[in-house]
Design an enzyme around this catalytic site. Structure first.
Site, short mmCIF file in Angstrom:
data_model
loop_
_atom_site.label_atom_id
_atom_site.label_comp_id
_atom_site.label_asym_id
_atom_site.label_seq_id
_atom_site.Cartn_x
_atom_site.Cartn_y
_atom_site.Cartn_z
N HIS A 27 34.51 30.35 31.65
CA HIS A 27 34.11 31.06 30.44
C HIS A 27 33.06 30.24 29.68
CE1 HIS A 27 38.41 32.80 30.42
NE2 HIS A 27 37.61 33.81 30.72
N LYS A 51 50.08 43.53 25.08
CA LYS A 51 50.16 42.41 26.01
C LYS A 51 50.42 41.12 25.24
CE LYS A 51 47.49 40.61 29.88
NZ LYS A 51 46.17 40.63 30.53
N ARG A 100 32.25 36.89 39.11
CA ARG A 100 32.74 35.93 40.10
C ARG A 100 32.58 36.44 41.52
NH1 ARG A 100 38.44 35.49 37.18
NH2 ARG A 100 38.03 37.70 37.37
N SER A 137 41.86 32.77 33.77
CA SER A 137 42.88 32.25 32.85
C SER A 137 44.27 32.41 33.44
CB SER A 137 42.81 32.99 31.51
OG SER A 137 41.59 32.74 30.86
#
Length: 169
Positions: A27, A51, A100, A137
């Site tokens: 990040h 969440k 990615r 993460s």
């Protein structure tokens, strides 16, 4: 002087959105690169009430502010709702996203097209540094929870916070 000649060039703004639970070196690489290209970079920390994250929103914001302080042009704020509304409220014409893998592209392209269709906001895709192409993460939290070494994947301040948080569980 008054009028357009005294205004100077417009401020170039972009946003890097995400949950950042926690922020990783991947990040940080994208944010750093965006900060070299734009006058102001907002890091928009997503609030998802359905969440439960490892870190509270304010903790994430504090960590991000700490690890991005050296850039000088990064602002960190929480957001809830549509990212295009966040952009509209702050006159931000561009979203910067790291990619990615091809699987990221499939999802992010749909989001970019929706955001552009809703508001005209452009999305710029930045290829992730190969060093961080596997990094997320979720993966950092999982490896750290099992006692793995993630010191090379997150900034030192994040490692400290992560270690402290996981030792309480």
């Amino acid at each position: 002087m008054t009028g357009p000649e005294s205004e100077g060039p417009p401020v170039r703004r972009a946003v890097c959105p995400g949950s950042f639970d926690p922020i990783t070196n991947g990040h940080l690489d994208i944010i750093a690169r965006a900060s070299r290209l734009y006058d102001e970079v907002y890091v928009a920390v997503m609030i998802n009430k359905s969440k439960k994250g490892l870190f509270e929103i304010e903790e994430r914001i504090d960590l991000i502010r700490t690890v991005t302080a050296e850039y000088g042009n990064v602002r960190v704020e929480a957001f809830h709702g549509l990212l295009v509304d966040f952009c509209k409220q702050r006159d931000i014409p561009a979203i910067v996203k790291g990619l990615r893998a091809v699987s990221d592209f499939d999802y992010e392209l749909q989001m970019a097209q929706m955001n552009n269709g809703l508001s005209g906001v452009e999305t710029l895709f930045v290829p992730t540094n190969p060093t961080y192409s596997f990094l997320s993460s979720s993966l950092v939290k999982e490896v750290a929870a099992w006692g793995g070494d993630v010191s090379h994947l997150v900034p030192a301040e994040v490692l400290t916070a992560l270690t402290e948080r996981l030792s309480k569980d």
